[in-house]
Design an enzyme around this catalytic site. Structure first.
Site, PDB file in Angstrom:
ATOM      1  N   VAL A  13     151.562  50.249  30.895  1.00  0.00           N
ATOM      2  CA  VAL A  13     151.347  49.489  32.127  1.00  0.00           C
ATOM      3  C   VAL A  13     150.938  48.070  31.767  1.00  0.00           C
ATOM      4  CG1 VAL A  13     149.935  49.298  34.216  1.00  0.00           C
ATOM      5  CG2 VAL A  13     150.663  51.548  33.381  1.00  0.00           C
ATOM      6  N   CYS A  14     151.601  47.124  32.399  1.00  0.00           N
ATOM      7  CA  CYS A  14     151.339  45.725  32.090  1.00  0.00           C
ATOM      8  C   CYS A  14     150.897  45.002  33.355  1.00  0.00           C
ATOM      9  CB  CYS A  14     152.621  45.109  31.540  1.00  0.00           C
ATOM     10  SG  CYS A  14     152.362  43.423  31.037  1.00  0.00           S
ATOM     11  N   ILE A  15     149.590  44.980  33.595  1.00  0.00           N
ATOM     12  CA  ILE A  15     149.069  44.160  34.693  1.00  0.00           C
ATOM     13  C   ILE A  15     147.867  43.371  34.207  1.00  0.00           C
ATOM     14  CG2 ILE A  15     149.900  45.525  36.669  1.00  0.00           C
ATOM     15  CD1 ILE A  15     147.143  46.805  36.851  1.00  0.00           C
TER      16      ILE A  15
END
Length: 169
Positions: A88-90
């Site tokens: 997950v890339c946030i």
């Protein structure tokens, strides 16, 4: 530091068990390891992900909450901000401080005040509202931008169906 982070994680887990937050559930993968959590996100209503059960692992560093956990979906998910391997890339999960690429303000990145709950709420809102400016999955971002109701919607629907089948295994 390890003891403090373990205590904090135990406290957050107990709190979530006592007062569950709508949209996700959390628990330990293995009762002997407080640093590895399994979360299940329920696809948010009125989004393409509605009805899905998306399992992910949260792996916390020993110096949590100074540094963010890593989050990885185990259930297949097609989303601009989730890499094809599930990472997950946030912003909220990015290391604290300045962004060397200049996309994010320091306050958008990890801060020690964040909890599992605030992370999960950010991830749920990311599902509802993808950010295609700095995608982790370029193909998904392109489909989301160019034809959200075509190929993108089809792939997401397939992931939702698969997640439902897996949820009851």
């Amino acid at each position: 530091m390890t003891e403090q982070s373990a205590l904090l994680l135990r406290k957050q887990l107990a709190e979530l068990n006592k007062n569950p937050v709508e949209g996700f559930s959390a628990g330990l993968i293995d009762d002997d390891d407080i640093y590895k959590w399994e979360v299940v996100i329920i696809g948010p209503q009125d989004t393409l992900f509605e009805g899905g059960f998306f399992k992910a692992y949260l792996t916390f560093p020993y110096d949590y909450p100074l540094r963010p956990p890593k989050m990885k979906f185990i259930t297949e998910i097609w989303h601009p901000n989730v890499a094809k391997n599930g990472d997950v890339c946030i912003s909220i999960l990015h290391e604290p401080g300045e962004d060397k690429f200049g996309y994010e303000k320091p306050e958008e990145r990890w801060l020690p005040i964040h909890t599992v709950e605030t992370i999960m709420i950010s991830v749920i809102s990311m599902l509802a509202d993808p950010n295609s400016d700095s995608p982790a999955n370029v193909d998904a971002a392109k489909e989301w931008r160019e034809d959200p109701n075509g190929e993108f919607k089809k792939k997401v629907a397939r992931c939702v169906r698969k997640s439902q089948e897996m949820a009851f295994d």
